[in-house]
Design a protein around this motif. Structure first.
Motif, PDB file in Angstrom:
ATOM      1  N   LEU A 134      31.554  30.959   8.839  1.00  0.00           N
ATOM      2  CA  LEU A 134      32.779  31.198   8.080  1.00  0.00           C
ATOM      3  C   LEU A 134      33.398  29.897   7.576  1.00  0.00           C
ATOM      4  O   LEU A 134      34.146  29.899   6.584  1.00  0.00           O
ATOM      5  CB  LEU A 134      33.786  31.984   8.919  1.00  0.00           C
ATOM      6  N   ALA A 135      33.092  28.792   8.241  1.00  0.00           N
ATOM      7  CA  ALA A 135      33.599  27.498   7.770  1.00  0.00           C
ATOM      8  C   ALA A 135      33.105  27.195   6.355  1.00  0.00           C
ATOM      9  O   ALA A 135      33.778  26.502   5.583  1.00  0.00           O
ATOM     10  CB  ALA A 135      33.169  26.388   8.725  1.00  0.00           C
ATOM     11  N   GLU A 136      31.947  27.752   5.988  1.00  0.00           N
ATOM     12  CA  GLU A 136      31.378  27.511   4.654  1.00  0.00           C
ATOM     13  C   GLU A 136      32.202  28.153   3.545  1.00  0.00           C
ATOM     14  O   GLU A 136      32.053  27.800   2.377  1.00  0.00           O
ATOM     15  CB  GLU A 136      29.934  28.016   4.599  1.00  0.00           C
ATOM     16  N   ILE A 137      33.070  29.115   3.904  1.00  0.00           N
ATOM     17  CA  ILE A 137      33.932  29.719   2.882  1.00  0.00           C
ATOM     18  C   ILE A 137      35.405  29.369   3.130  1.00  0.00           C
ATOM     19  O   ILE A 137      36.312  30.017   2.612  1.00  0.00           O
ATOM     20  CB  ILE A 137      33.751  31.255   2.788  1.00  0.00           C
ATOM     21  N   GLY A 138      35.613  28.334   3.954  1.00  0.00           N
ATOM     22  CA  GLY A 138      36.961  27.823   4.155  1.00  0.00           C
ATOM     23  C   GLY A 138      37.745  28.479   5.270  1.00  0.00           C
ATOM     24  O   GLY A 138      38.933  28.192   5.438  1.00  0.00           O
ATOM     25  N   ASP A 157      25.391  36.265   1.442  1.00  0.00           N
ATOM     26  CA  ASP A 157      25.612  35.800   0.073  1.00  0.00           C
ATOM     27  C   ASP A 157      26.889  34.957   0.060  1.00  0.00           C
ATOM     28  O   ASP A 157      27.990  35.471  -0.156  1.00  0.00           O
ATOM     29  CB  ASP A 157      25.734  37.000  -0.878  1.00  0.00           C
ATOM     30  N   VAL A 158      26.741  33.651   0.320  1.00  0.00           N
ATOM     31  CA  VAL A 158      27.890  32.757   0.430  1.00  0.00           C
ATOM     32  C   VAL A 158      28.628  32.634  -0.898  1.00  0.00           C
ATOM     33  O   VAL A 158      29.865  32.591  -0.933  1.00  0.00           O
ATOM     34  CB  VAL A 158      27.452  31.369   0.943  1.00  0.00           C
ATOM     35  N   GLU A 159      27.904  32.585  -2.008  1.00  0.00           N
ATOM     36  CA  GLU A 159      28.564  32.456  -3.308  1.00  0.00           C
ATOM     37  C   GLU A 159      29.418  33.677  -3.608  1.00  0.00           C
ATOM     38  O   GLU A 159      30.532  33.569  -4.123  1.00  0.00           O
ATOM     39  CB  GLU A 159      27.523  32.237  -4.409  1.00  0.00           C
ATOM     40  N   LYS A 160      28.898  34.863  -3.285  1.00  0.00           N
ATOM     41  CA  LYS A 160      29.690  36.078  -3.477  1.00  0.00           C
ATOM     42  C   LYS A 160      30.918  36.050  -2.575  1.00  0.00           C
ATOM     43  O   LYS A 160      32.025  36.446  -2.988  1.00  0.00           O
ATOM     44  CB  LYS A 160      28.845  37.314  -3.182  1.00  0.00           C
ATOM     45  N   ALA A 161      30.745  35.561  -1.350  1.00  0.00           N
ATOM     46  CA  ALA A 161      31.863  35.472  -0.417  1.00  0.00           C
ATOM     47  C   ALA A 161      32.953  34.543  -0.960  1.00  0.00           C
ATOM     48  O   ALA A 161      34.145  34.864  -0.896  1.00  0.00           O
ATOM     49  CB  ALA A 161      31.375  34.983   0.941  1.00  0.00           C
ATOM     50  N   LYS A 162      32.548  33.394  -1.486  1.00  0.00           N
ATOM     51  CA  LYS A 162      33.525  32.448  -2.051  1.00  0.00           C
ATOM     52  C   LYS A 162      34.253  33.069  -3.244  1.00  0.00           C
ATOM     53  O   LYS A 162      35.470  32.884  -3.408  1.00  0.00           O
ATOM     54  CB  LYS A 162      32.828  31.157  -2.468  1.00  0.00           C
ATOM     55  N   LYS A 163      33.531  33.792  -4.071  1.00  0.00           N
ATOM     56  CA  LYS A 163      34.127  34.435  -5.238  1.00  0.00           C
ATOM     57  C   LYS A 163      35.165  35.478  -4.803  1.00  0.00           C
ATOM     58  O   LYS A 163      36.267  35.558  -5.364  1.00  0.00           O
ATOM     59  CB  LYS A 163      33.031  35.092  -6.081  1.00  0.00           C
ATOM     60  N   LEU A 164      34.824  36.277  -3.798  1.00  0.00           N
ATOM     61  CA  LEU A 164      35.750  37.277  -3.276  1.00  0.00           C
ATOM     62  C   LEU A 164      36.998  36.617  -2.685  1.00  0.00           C
ATOM     63  O   LEU A 164      38.120  37.108  -2.869  1.00  0.00           O
ATOM     64  CB  LEU A 164      35.049  38.144  -2.220  1.00  0.00           C
ATOM     65  N   MET A 165      36.816  35.501  -1.980  1.00  0.00           N
ATOM     66  CA  MET A 165      37.959  34.776  -1.415  1.00  0.00           C
ATOM     67  C   MET A 165      38.889  34.296  -2.524  1.00  0.00           C
ATOM     68  O   MET A 165      40.121  34.411  -2.420  1.00  0.00           O
ATOM     69  CB  MET A 165      37.466  33.598  -0.572  1.00  0.00           C
ATOM     70  N   SER A 169      45.437  44.669  10.006  1.00  0.00           N
ATOM     71  CA  SER A 169      46.898  44.726   9.931  1.00  0.00           C
ATOM     72  C   SER A 169      47.503  43.326   9.855  1.00  0.00           C
ATOM     73  O   SER A 169      48.717  43.184   9.691  1.00  0.00           O
ATOM     74  CB  SER A 169      47.473  45.470  11.139  1.00  0.00           C
ATOM     75  N   ARG A 170      46.673  42.302  10.005  1.00  0.00           N
ATOM     76  CA  ARG A 170      47.152  40.920   9.966  1.00  0.00           C
ATOM     77  C   ARG A 170      46.671  40.222   8.697  1.00  0.00           C
ATOM     78  O   ARG A 170      45.480  40.294   8.353  1.00  0.00           O
ATOM     79  CB  ARG A 170      46.673  40.150  11.193  1.00  0.00           C
ATOM     80  N   LYS A 171      47.565  39.540   8.052  1.00  0.00           N
ATOM     81  CA  LYS A 171      47.183  38.781   6.863  1.00  0.00           C
ATOM     82  C   LYS A 171      46.282  37.622   7.262  1.00  0.00           C
ATOM     83  O   LYS A 171      46.475  37.019   8.311  1.00  0.00           O
ATOM     84  CB  LYS A 171      48.437  38.258   6.153  1.00  0.00           C
ATOM     85  N   PRO A 172      45.303  37.280   6.435  1.00  0.00           N
ATOM     86  CA  PRO A 172      44.968  37.906   5.148  1.00  0.00           C
ATOM     87  C   PRO A 172      43.918  39.009   5.257  1.00  0.00           C
ATOM     88  O   PRO A 172      43.383  39.450   4.260  1.00  0.00           O
ATOM     89  CB  PRO A 172      44.424  36.722   4.359  1.00  0.00           C
ATOM     90  N   MET A 173      43.609  39.473   6.498  1.00  0.00           N
ATOM     91  CA  MET A 173      42.603  40.534   6.647  1.00  0.00           C
ATOM     92  C   MET A 173      43.108  41.873   6.097  1.00  0.00           C
ATOM     93  O   MET A 173      42.362  42.850   6.048  1.00  0.00           O
ATOM     94  CB  MET A 173      42.173  40.693   8.105  1.00  0.00           C
ATOM     95  N   GLY A 203      42.897  35.318  -3.676  1.00  0.00           N
ATOM     96  CA  GLY A 203      43.930  34.290  -3.613  1.00  0.00           C
ATOM     97  C   GLY A 203      43.784  33.331  -2.453  1.00  0.00           C
ATOM     98  O   GLY A 203      44.730  32.623  -2.097  1.00  0.00           O
ATOM     99  N   PHE A 204      42.589  33.267  -1.863  1.00  0.00           N
ATOM    100  CA  PHE A 204      42.352  32.393  -0.719  1.00  0.00           C
ATOM    101  C   PHE A 204      41.147  31.473  -0.968  1.00  0.00           C
ATOM    102  O   PHE A 204      40.299  31.303  -0.088  1.00  0.00           O
ATOM    103  CB  PHE A 204      42.152  33.218   0.553  1.00  0.00           C
ATOM    104  N   ALA A 205      41.114  30.875  -2.132  1.00  0.00           N
ATOM    105  CA  ALA A 205      40.006  29.978  -2.478  1.00  0.00           C
ATOM    106  C   ALA A 205      39.903  28.808  -1.508  1.00  0.00           C
ATOM    107  O   ALA A 205      38.812  28.274  -1.266  1.00  0.00           O
ATOM    108  CB  ALA A 205      40.175  29.464  -3.905  1.00  0.00           C
ATOM    109  N   ASP A 206      41.057  28.400  -0.946  1.00  0.00           N
ATOM    110  CA  ASP A 206      41.069  27.284   0.000  1.00  0.00           C
ATOM    111  C   ASP A 206      40.909  27.733   1.443  1.00  0.00           C
ATOM    112  O   ASP A 206      40.998  26.919   2.366  1.00  0.00           O
ATOM    113  CB  ASP A 206      42.372  26.488  -0.151  1.00  0.00           C
ATOM    114  N   GLY A 207      40.701  29.023   1.646  1.00  0.00           N
ATOM    115  CA  GLY A 207      40.473  29.550   2.982  1.00  0.00           C
ATOM    116  C   GLY A 207      41.746  29.806   3.752  1.00  0.00           C
ATOM    117  O   GLY A 207      42.844  29.826   3.194  1.00  0.00           O
TER     118      GLY A 207
END
Length: 515
Positions: free
Chosen positions: A370-374, A328-336, A273-277, A340-344
């Protein structure tokens, strides 16, 4: 002096903490210790493990679940569903009495379930009983539950201490939670919060004579102190949650470790219920970024196994078949980026100090991952009662939690993942698929068909990722080798303390230690 890696405590200091005199002690009193005390005494409202472990020694439900997850008698001696599954009839044990000497009657059963169903109560298990339309008490030993539909899991739900039978008179007096009058094996004579509980045997218990005359439970500052007290024989039996301490017990010649897989699960709860979750792809990215095995190995010494939402062995899906259980960190970054949250983003994760003891370590490992995906994660550890209040209100971005398992998936999860669930504020997520599958599983009685339904439920829940399931661990209890009769179970209950006995043994006793 007794030396431990994290604590240095003298025998005299421990004696003061435990309230043990330097003279002889009663052989029939079990001296017990744990590091987390109960947060309250109302069996219908409590959710903390520490509260449930105490209350299950004082109160009783209609039925229980044994070590094989089979339903067995408690206050009820027998039960039967009608052919259409819409009536459930119980016959009560005529010997069942409350600890004030009053008989347990059908009126008490009816009043207890009406209290649970009353939204004003705030009962933890209310959602499990919403199929109950009315309750009849046709005679002095019979209770009939009328149901709106066939409800296969309701018996399992009734085995929980959150469905304890309490006296109708105490409900009317408004004393539930301030006064403990149960029908279980022990009476609570004294409760000094965060210090000590003193229980005495309930001589009227329908389950027969207890193995000890009483139990004195000391709340010690941490589990290293508990192990120190056990080494010097000041404690007979202890509940342990910290694998760092539990794995030391087998190295002690005088001690025995009881270790059993449990249905409870360690989980990272997101708040959708809280952005960006609120964004599906953000939740999925977090799932893909978490290395569950590293969390297990680092926080719990590998003491457990990776799990999906279902922890019941007969129904659980192989986690490798669930969404993104291989990191899968690369998949996680792509999903971010797609969300719209490429910068975390920044968020806070809460955890309870000491329950589980691995909470802080779990949070730290996840923070690093999680720091690895920003995702910049701030860790906020709280005292247990403060954490429980925030958790029940859903007042968190993310939460490290240890949640209880049940012998039936509907009983385990309907309060979170159905539209009528009474812990929706904790879950903050529901969709038509989850609700529909839960309702189908509730009504279905064929075990094979139920397994298919709940496999689909589990797969969908892992994919939409409102929570990130991590691992299941073990229940740990430690005991002196002259303690006999304790049986660990997958639910983690301590109920079998009702039949524990203290055998006479040679060696150093409490009197010798303080001589």
């Amino acid at each position: 002096m007794v030396y431990l890696t994290r604590k240095l405590l003298s025998g005299i200091t421990l004696a003061a903490m435990l309230g043990i005199a330097t003279v002889s002690t009663q052989a029939a009193t079990l001296h017990m210790a744990w590091s987390q005390d109960a947060t309250g005494l109302d069996p219908h409202k409590q959710t903390a493990f520490s509260s449930l472990r105490l209350l299950e020694l004082i109160y009783e439900p209609l039925v229980r679940v044994d070590a094989s997850l089979q339903i067995i008698p408690a206050i009820a001696t027998s039960w039967e569903f009608s052919k259409d599954g819409k009536e459930l009839t119980f016959k009560l044990d005529p010997k069942a009495k409350f600890q004030d000497g009053a008989a347990v009657t059908p009126a008490d059963v009816k009043a207890s379930f009406e209290r649970i169903l009353d939204e004003k109560t705030g009962a933890a298990a209310r959602a499990n009983f919403l199929s109950i339309t009315s309750i009849d008490t046709p005679d002095a030993g019979t209770v009939v539950f009328h149901l709106s539909q066939p409800d296969a899991p309701i018996l399992t739900a009734m085995s929980d201490i959150n469905a304890a039978i309490v006296p109708a008179a105490e409900i009317k007096a408004g004393s539930i939670g301030t006064k403990t009058v149960g029908s279980g094996p022990f009476k609570l004579d004294r409760w000094d919060p965060n210090a000590k509980e003193v229980l005495s045997a309930n001589k009227e218990w329908a389950g027969g004579a207890t193995g000890v005359d009483g139990i004195e439970i000391s709340v010690l500052p941490d589990e290293a102190a508990i192990l120190a007290a056990m080494r010097t024989k000041q404690v007979d039996f202890a509940l342990l949650n910290d694998p760092l301490v539990a794995t030391l017990v087998p190295k002690e010649a005088s001690l025995q470790l009881n270790r059993a897989p449990v249905l409870a699960y360690n989980v990272l709860q997101l708040n959708p219920s809280r952005k960006p979750m609120t964004e599906l792809k953000v939740r999925q990215a977090i799932s893909c970024a978490v290395d569950r095995q590293e969390v297990l190995d680092t926080a719990a010494l590998g003491e457990g196994k990776i799990t999906g939402p279902l922890t019941i062995p007969a129904l659980a899906t192989d986690p490798s078949q669930l969404f993104c259980y291989k990191r899968d960190v690369e998949k996680a970054k792509k999903l971010m980026a797609e969300a719209g949250f490429a910068d975390g983003f920044s968020a806070t994760v809460i955890g309870a100090t000491g329950e589980p003891p691995t909470a802080a370590a779990e949070a730290q490992v996840i923070q690093s991952q999680l720091a690895e995906i920003g995702v910049k994660l701030d860790i906020k550890m709280m005292e247990l009662n403060v954490y429980v209040d925030a958790w029940l209100k859903g007042d968190f971005d993310m939460a490290i939690a240890l949640n209880g398992g049940r012998a039936d998936p509907y009983t385990m999860y309907n309060r979170y993942w159905t539209k009528s669930g009474n812990l929706q504020k904790v879950a903050n997520y529901i969709d038509d698929t989850l609700d529909s599958l839960m309702q189908k599983g509730r009504a279905e009685t064929d075990p094979a068909k139920r397994k298919v339904i709940f496999a689909e439920f589990e797969k969908h829940l892992a994919e939409v990722s409102p929570w990130i399931w991590l691992y299941t661990s073990y229940s740990y209890t430690a005991q002196q080798k002259n303690i006999a009769g304790f049986v660990p179970t997958p639910t983690g209950t301590l109920f079998s303390l009702s039949k524990v006995t203290i055998q006479q043994s040679a060696g150093i006793g409490r009197e010798d230690f303080f001589a």
